[in-house]
Design an enzyme around this catalytic site. Structure first.
Site, PDB file in Angstrom:
ATOM      1  N   ASP A 147      -4.142  -9.642   2.827  1.00 43.29           N
ATOM      2  CA  ASP A 147      -5.099  -9.686   1.731  1.00 43.29           C
ATOM      3  C   ASP A 147      -5.330 -11.122   1.279  1.00 43.29           C
ATOM      4  OD1 ASP A 147      -6.858  -8.394   0.070  1.00 43.29           O
ATOM      5  OD2 ASP A 147      -5.353  -7.605  -1.296  1.00 43.29           O
TER       6      ASP A 147
ATOM      7  N   TYR B 263       0.819  -1.214   0.000  1.00 40.19           N
ATOM      8  CA  TYR B 263       0.000   0.000   0.000  1.00 40.19           C
ATOM      9  C   TYR B 263       0.856   1.269   0.000  1.00 40.19           C
ATOM     10  CZ  TYR B 263      -4.739  -1.893   0.608  1.00 40.19           C
ATOM     11  OH  TYR B 263      -5.949  -2.502   0.423  1.00 40.19           O
TER      12      TYR B 263
ATOM     13  N   ASP C  13       3.130 -18.837   3.100  1.00 38.30           N
ATOM     14  CA  ASP C  13       2.626 -19.881   2.210  1.00 38.30           C
ATOM     15  C   ASP C  13       2.183 -21.109   3.001  1.00 38.30           C
ATOM     16  OD1 ASP C  13       5.445 -19.771   2.667  1.00 38.30           O
ATOM     17  OD2 ASP C  13       5.769 -21.365   1.233  1.00 38.30           O
TER      18      ASP C  13
ATOM     19  N   LYS D  61       6.800 -13.677   5.441  1.00 43.31           N
ATOM     20  CA  LYS D  61       7.679 -14.407   4.514  1.00 43.31           C
ATOM     21  C   LYS D  61       9.131 -14.086   4.855  1.00 43.31           C
ATOM     22  CE  LYS D  61       8.165 -17.176   0.935  1.00 43.31           C
ATOM     23  NZ  LYS D  61       7.884 -18.617   1.083  1.00 43.31           N
TER      24      LYS D  61
END
Length: 415
Positions: free
Chosen positions: A305, A157, A281, A227
Site C-alpha cells: 500500500d 487485511y 523503509d 521489514k
C-alpha cells in the site's frame, strides 16, 4: 444462472477460465461493471465508452453487465455487497469496478477488501509508468516503469485487534509481556494491541504471480520488500518464503542477487531473472533515488500500500494510477484512487485511472492490441494538453475538459 436484480445481456458470451492464468475469450464477451460510489458515476460511463471503442476498433464488442455494490446496492438491495454481485463475478470470471466507499457501521472494514477476499483475488497488481504530458514532482518521471504485486488477503487485511480497556486486551497484554525479551514491557495505561498473519501459502502464491509476470514480460528483477530486520517471523518469513519459491520452482530461470555478484560479477546471464530483497523503509528511498533499478516488486499488504502510492506520486498521482485484483482464473480491475465524493456528479473527475485499469483487464484476457490502442489514445490526448481539471491546473496552455468530453477525445484518438 439467474439473478435477483441483475440483468444479464441478451447477447454476448461468458469468458471462461482456462487455468490459473489464462482465459478463453469470445469476440463478444459479457463483462460485469460496478460503477462504484462518488465519482464512479462520472468515470465509469467514460471508461465504458473508451474501452468499448477500443474493442470495436479491433473487431470485437463488449456487452456490459451492470452490477451493484456500495450506495447503488443499498438503494437496490438494502445491503452493501449483495450475493448477486459476488455470484456474477464468480460466474463471469472477469470484471471492472469503480471506487467504493465503506459506510460507517456497515459491518465491513472495507467494501473493496471484502470483495477481494470473498473472491480470493489475492494479488493486487499496480503498474506504475509515466504518461507523456502528466505533470510530476520529480525531475525524471519517465524512469518509473514498475509493477507492484501486493498481497491482498493477509497482513493487516486479516489483522485482529483488541480495544484498549477491554478484558480481552489485558489478557493479550499479559501473554505478550511474558514473551518480550530484555525485561521490556508495554507502557502502563491504555493500550490497543493487534496481530497480523502472514502465511507461507499466501506468500508463495503471491511471489509466484510476480515471478511469472516478470518472466512473461521480459522484466529484469523481482524485489521482495519487507521489514524482516525487525519483524522476523512475519515480514522476515515473507522474504524467506519468497526466496524458496524462486529456488525450488524456477531453477535456472532465476538467480539471487547474492549469486549475481559472487558468481557473475554483477552481470546476469541472458534471459535470467534476478530475485533480490529490500527493507521497506529503504525501498521508499530507493524508488525515488534509484528508480530505474527496479522492475517488479512483491510485497505483503501494508508495504504494498505504501510503496504503490509513493510510486504513483512520482508519475503524477493516483488520478492516473490503474490497478487490478487477480486470483486464479478470476480478476476484477479497479483504479487505485478513492471515491472523492465532493467531486461526484460534477462531470469533472479524471477517468484515466479507471480507463487504464480496463487496459489491464484487456491484457489479462489476451486483448493486447486493444490494450495498446487504449494506452496510445490516452497518451495522445493528455500530451496534446486536452485534460481534466486536476491536470489542467498544473500546466500552461491546456484545454480543460469535462469527464465526458475527455472520454470523447480519447475515443476520437482510437484508430
Amino acid at each position: 444462472m439467474s439473478y435477483d436484480r441483475v440483468e444479464v445481456p441478451d447477447e454476448g458470451e461468458r469468458i471462461e477460465a482456462a487455468g490459473s492464468d489464462e482465459f478463453d475469450v469470445p469476440d463478444e464477451p459479457i463483462i460485469p461493471f460496478i460503477h462504484g460510489d462518488g465519482i464512479g458515476q462520472d468515470v465509469a460511463p467514460a471508461a465504458q465508452r473508451v474501452l468499448g471503442a477500443a474493442a470495436e476498433a479491433t473487431g470485437r464488442e463488449i456487452h456490459w453487465m451492470r452490477l451493484y455494490a456500495g450506495e447503488a446496492a443499498r438503494e437496490r438491495y438494502n445491503e452493501n455487497l449483495p450475493a448477486d454481485t459476488l455470484e456474477a463475478l464468480r460466474e463471469f470470471n472477469v470484471g471492472i469496478k469503480g471506487p467504493l466507499t465503506t459506510p460507517v457501521g456497515a459491518g465491513f472494514r472495507s467494501l473493496n477488501v471484502a470483495l477481494r477476499k470473498r473472491l480470493d483475488l489475492y494479488t493486487n497488481v499496480r503498474p506504475t509508468f509515466h504518461i507523456d504530458g502528466v505533470p510530476s514532482p520529480v525531475s525524471d518521471p519517465g524512469a518509473m516503469d514498475m509493477v507492484n504485486f501486493r498481497e491482498n488477503t493477509e497482513d493487516v487485511y486479516a489483522g485482529i485487534e483488541w480495544e484498549a480497556g477491554t478484558d480481552e486486551v489485558e489478557q493479550v497484554r499479559e501473554f505478550v509481556e511474558e514473551e518480550m525479551e530484555f525485561d521490556e514491557s508495554i507502557h502502563e495505561g491504555a493500550v490497543g494491541i493487534g496481530v497480523k498473519p502472514i502465511t507461507e501459502f499466501g506468500t508463495k502464491r503471491l511471489v509466484r504471480k510476480a515471478i511469472d509476470y516478470a518472466l512473461a514480460h521480459d522484466r529484469d528483477s523481482v524485489t521482495l520488500v519487507h521489514k524482516g530486520n525487525i519483524m522476523k517471523f512475519t515480514e522476515g518469513a515473507f522474504r524467506d518464503w519468497g526466496y524458496e519459491v524462486a529456488a525450488e520452482e524456477y531453477g535456472d530461470e532465476v538467480i539471487t542477487e547474492d549469486t549475481l555478484w559472487e558468481d557473475e560479477d554483477g552481470d546476469a546471464p541472458e534471459d535470467t531473472l534476478v530475485v533480490n530483497d529490500r527493507i521497506a523503509d529503504n525501498m521508499l528511498q530507493q524508488i525515488l533515488t534509484r528508480t530505474d533499478n527496479y522492475d517488479v516488486l512483491a510485497m505483503p499488504n501494508l508495504n504494498g500500500d505504501y510503496l504503490s502510492d509513493s510510486a504513483g506520486a512520482q508519475i503524477g498521482g493516483l488520478g492516473i494510477a490503474p490497478g487490478a485484483n487477480i486470483g486464479d482464473g478470476r480478476m476484477v480491475a479497479e483504479p487505485v484512487h478513492g471515491s472523492a465524493p465532493k467531486h461526484a456528479g460534477k462531470d469533472k473527475a479524471n477517468p484515466t485511472a479507471l480507463i487504464l485499469s480496463g487496459r489491464i483487464l484487456f491484457q489479462e484476457i489476451g486483448w493486447d492490441d486493444a490494450a495498446q490502442k487504449v494506452y496510445d489514445a490516452v497518451e495522445a490526448t493528455i500530451s496534446s494538453k486536452q485534460v481534466t481539471y486536476d491536470i489542467h491546473r498544473q500546466i500552461e496552455g491546456g484545454e480543460k475538459l469535462a469527464t465526458s468530453e475527455f472520454a470523447d477525445v480519447i475515443v476520437d484518438n482510437i484508430s
